[in-house]
Motif scaffolding. Structure first.
Motif, PDB file in Angstrom:
ATOM      1  N   UNK A  92      14.174  33.979  16.416  1.00 21.56           N
ATOM      2  CA  UNK A  92      14.659  35.097  15.626  1.00 21.56           C
ATOM      3  C   UNK A  92      14.956  36.315  16.494  1.00 21.56           C
ATOM      4  N   UNK A  93      14.109  36.601  17.414  1.00 19.00           N
ATOM      5  CA  UNK A  93      14.317  37.710  18.334  1.00 19.00           C
ATOM      6  C   UNK A  93      14.844  37.132  19.651  1.00 19.00           C
ATOM      7  N   UNK A  94      15.475  37.950  20.455  1.00 19.90           N
ATOM      8  CA  UNK A  94      15.882  37.499  21.775  1.00 19.90           C
ATOM      9  C   UNK A  94      14.671  37.568  22.689  1.00 19.90           C
ATOM     10  N   UNK A  95      13.869  36.511  22.653  1.00 22.27           N
ATOM     11  CA  UNK A  95      12.646  36.496  23.446  1.00 22.27           C
ATOM     12  C   UNK A  95      12.878  36.018  24.873  1.00 22.27           C
ATOM     13  N   UNK A  96      14.141  35.724  25.221  1.00 25.41           N
ATOM     14  CA  UNK A  96      14.407  35.362  26.603  1.00 25.41           C
ATOM     15  C   UNK A  96      14.252  36.585  27.509  1.00 25.41           C
ATOM     16  N   UNK A  97      14.298  37.790  26.932  1.00 24.40           N
ATOM     17  CA  UNK A  97      14.104  39.022  27.694  1.00 24.40           C
ATOM     18  C   UNK A  97      13.248  39.965  26.852  1.00 24.40           C
ATOM     19  N   UNK A  98      11.969  39.608  26.639  1.00 22.98           N
ATOM     20  CA  UNK A  98      11.139  40.438  25.762  1.00 22.98           C
ATOM     21  C   UNK A  98      10.890  41.812  26.372  1.00 22.98           C
ATOM     22  N   UNK A  99      10.815  42.794  25.513  1.00 18.53           N
ATOM     23  CA  UNK A  99      10.528  44.147  25.976  1.00 18.53           C
ATOM     24  C   UNK A  99       9.051  44.245  26.310  1.00 18.53           C
ATOM     25  N   UNK A 100       8.769  44.427  27.560  1.00 15.95           N
ATOM     26  CA  UNK A 100       7.384  44.589  28.002  1.00 15.95           C
ATOM     27  C   UNK A 100       7.148  46.026  28.428  1.00 15.95           C
ATOM     28  N   UNK A 101       7.655  46.926  27.609  1.00 16.62           N
ATOM     29  CA  UNK A 101       7.444  48.348  27.852  1.00 16.62           C
ATOM     30  C   UNK A 101       7.182  49.013  26.507  1.00 16.62           C
ATOM     31  N   UNK A 102       6.832  50.267  26.549  1.00 18.12           N
ATOM     32  CA  UNK A 102       6.589  51.021  25.321  1.00 18.12           C
ATOM     33  C   UNK A 102       7.890  51.727  24.951  1.00 18.12           C
ATOM     34  N   UNK A 103       8.401  51.493  23.740  1.00 14.98           N
ATOM     35  CA  UNK A 103       9.654  52.155  23.344  1.00 14.98           C
ATOM     36  C   UNK A 103       9.520  53.681  23.366  1.00 14.98           C
ATOM     37  N   UNK A 104      10.599  54.363  23.670  1.00 14.03           N
ATOM     38  CA  UNK A 104      10.608  55.820  23.630  1.00 14.03           C
ATOM     39  C   UNK A 104      10.202  56.282  22.241  1.00 14.03           C
ATOM     40  N   UNK A 105       9.336  57.263  22.202  1.00  9.01           N
ATOM     41  CA  UNK A 105       8.906  57.821  20.932  1.00  9.01           C
ATOM     42  C   UNK A 105       7.809  57.050  20.232  1.00  9.01           C
ATOM     43  N   UNK A 106       7.434  55.898  20.762  1.00  5.69           N
ATOM     44  CA  UNK A 106       6.375  55.097  20.133  1.00  5.69           C
ATOM     45  C   UNK A 106       5.027  55.774  20.340  1.00  5.69           C
ATOM     46  N   UNK A 107       4.171  55.594  19.355  1.00  4.22           N
ATOM     47  CA  UNK A 107       2.811  56.110  19.434  1.00  4.22           C
ATOM     48  C   UNK A 107       1.850  54.980  19.100  1.00  4.22           C
ATOM     49  N   UNK A 108       0.571  55.218  19.309  1.00  6.94           N
ATOM     50  CA  UNK A 108      -0.421  54.213  18.930  1.00  6.94           C
ATOM     51  C   UNK A 108      -0.312  53.929  17.432  1.00  6.94           C
ATOM     52  N   UNK A 109      -0.091  54.970  16.633  1.00  2.27           N
ATOM     53  CA  UNK A 109       0.017  54.790  15.180  1.00  2.27           C
ATOM     54  C   UNK A 109       1.260  53.988  14.793  1.00  2.27           C
ATOM     55  N   UNK A 110       2.400  54.280  15.421  1.00  4.99           N
ATOM     56  CA  UNK A 110       3.626  53.556  15.053  1.00  4.99           C
ATOM     57  C   UNK A 110       3.559  52.092  15.482  1.00  4.99           C
ATOM     58  N   UNK A 111       2.969  51.836  16.638  1.00 16.32           N
ATOM     59  CA  UNK A 111       2.810  50.444  17.069  1.00 16.32           C
ATOM     60  C   UNK A 111       1.800  49.715  16.188  1.00 16.32           C
ATOM     61  N   UNK A 112       0.730  50.400  15.786  1.00 18.84           N
ATOM     62  CA  UNK A 112      -0.250  49.793  14.874  1.00 18.84           C
ATOM     63  C   UNK A 112       0.395  49.435  13.543  1.00 18.84           C
ATOM     64  N   UNK A 113       1.223  50.339  13.016  1.00 16.49           N
ATOM     65  CA  UNK A 113       1.915  50.073  11.752  1.00 16.49           C
ATOM     66  C   UNK A 113       2.841  48.859  11.873  1.00 16.49           C
ATOM     67  N   UNK A 114       3.573  48.785  12.982  1.00 19.78           N
ATOM     68  CA  UNK A 114       4.484  47.653  13.193  1.00 19.78           C
ATOM     69  C   UNK A 114       3.707  46.348  13.358  1.00 19.78           C
ATOM     70  N   UNK A 115       2.579  46.405  14.045  1.00 22.16           N
ATOM     71  CA  UNK A 115       1.728  45.211  14.181  1.00 22.16           C
ATOM     72  C   UNK A 115       1.181  44.784  12.821  1.00 22.16           C
ATOM     73  N   UNK A 116       0.775  45.740  12.012  1.00 26.98           N
ATOM     74  CA  UNK A 116       0.267  45.437  10.675  1.00 26.98           C
ATOM     75  C   UNK A 116       1.328  44.701   9.852  1.00 26.98           C
ATOM     76  N   UNK A 117       2.566  45.184   9.906  1.00 26.84           N
ATOM     77  CA  UNK A 117       3.661  44.532   9.174  1.00 26.84           C
ATOM     78  C   UNK A 117       3.925  43.125   9.700  1.00 26.84           C
ATOM     79  N   UNK A 118       3.951  42.974  11.024  1.00 30.00           N
ATOM     80  CA  UNK A 118       4.193  41.651  11.614  1.00 30.00           C
ATOM     81  C   UNK A 118       3.054  40.696  11.269  1.00 30.00           C
TER      82      UNK A 118
END
Length: 198
Positions: A92-118
């Motif tokens: 589903x995602x292009x995992x041949x080149x996964x993002x192994x960095x923190x997106x600009x503007x991301x916070x611990x809270x925003x990543x936690x929310x996205x993990x919760x949804x996933x």
């Protein structure tokens, strides 16, 4: 402090519970990290806790999508709809080149929310899954040796990968501020640390 996975009743329920719990363990490593700590690389690893979380979001959401698709294809095949039986073999995602960095503007809270949804999506997909449904093997160099998958295998692989990254995130987080998994589970749940009698 619910550190352990809840009791389970069926195979699908067990896969769903353990998959969701491992995602929750990644969330605990993000607890109260500031932007600098989120991106810190204090260990021998080139990855930060934030980068691991971002990667796990892509893996879990992508694999949940594949589980949903495989289950839908199997249900269509059962009623003879040949047009949707065969998948593309693409993730589903292009995992041949996964993002192994923190997106600009991301916070611990925003990543936690996205993990919760996933994690919620993975849990729901596994509860509804046809565990024997075939899953097309992605065309990626790290998937060599596996010619045929089913949803059960993909579920176990997802749990294995997230658990590996949860341990990696634990080590990096402990290198940042000395907080380990038990303490972070308690703090994430709003409990004090250490608990009475610890």
């Amino acid at each position: 402090m619910p550190f352990l996975t809840r009791n389970v009743s069926t195979e699908a329920d067990g896969l769903a519970a353990f998959g969701s719990r491992q995602v929750q363990q990644i969330i605990t490593t993000l607890h109260a990290l500031d932007p600098q700590q989120l991106r810190a690389t204090p260990s021998a690893s080139e990855l930060s806790v934030g980068a691991i979380a971002n990667h796990v979001i892509a893996v879990v959401d992508g694999n949940a999508h594949e589980i949903e698709r495989a289950t839908a294809r199997a249900a269509s095949a059962a009623v003879g709809d040949e047009a949707v039986i065969h998948g593309s073999g693409e993730v589903a995602e292009d995992l041949s080149d996964p993002s192994l960095s923190v997106p600009d503007g991301a916070s611990a809270a925003s990543l936690s929310d996205a993990l919760e949804l996933a994690g919620t999506r993975l849990e729901a997909a596994l509860r509804a899954a046809d565990l024997d449904a075939p899953v097309p093997t992605p065309d990626a160099p790290w998937y060599t040796g596996a010619e045929d998958w089913n949803v059960r295998w993909l579920a176990l692989h997802t749990i294995e990968e997230v658990a590996r990254h949860a341990g990696q995130a634990d080590v990096i987080r402990e290198s940042i501020d000395g907080k380990g998994a038990y303490e972070l589970n308690a703090l994430t749940d709003g409990e004090t640390w250490p608990p009475a009698g610890w």
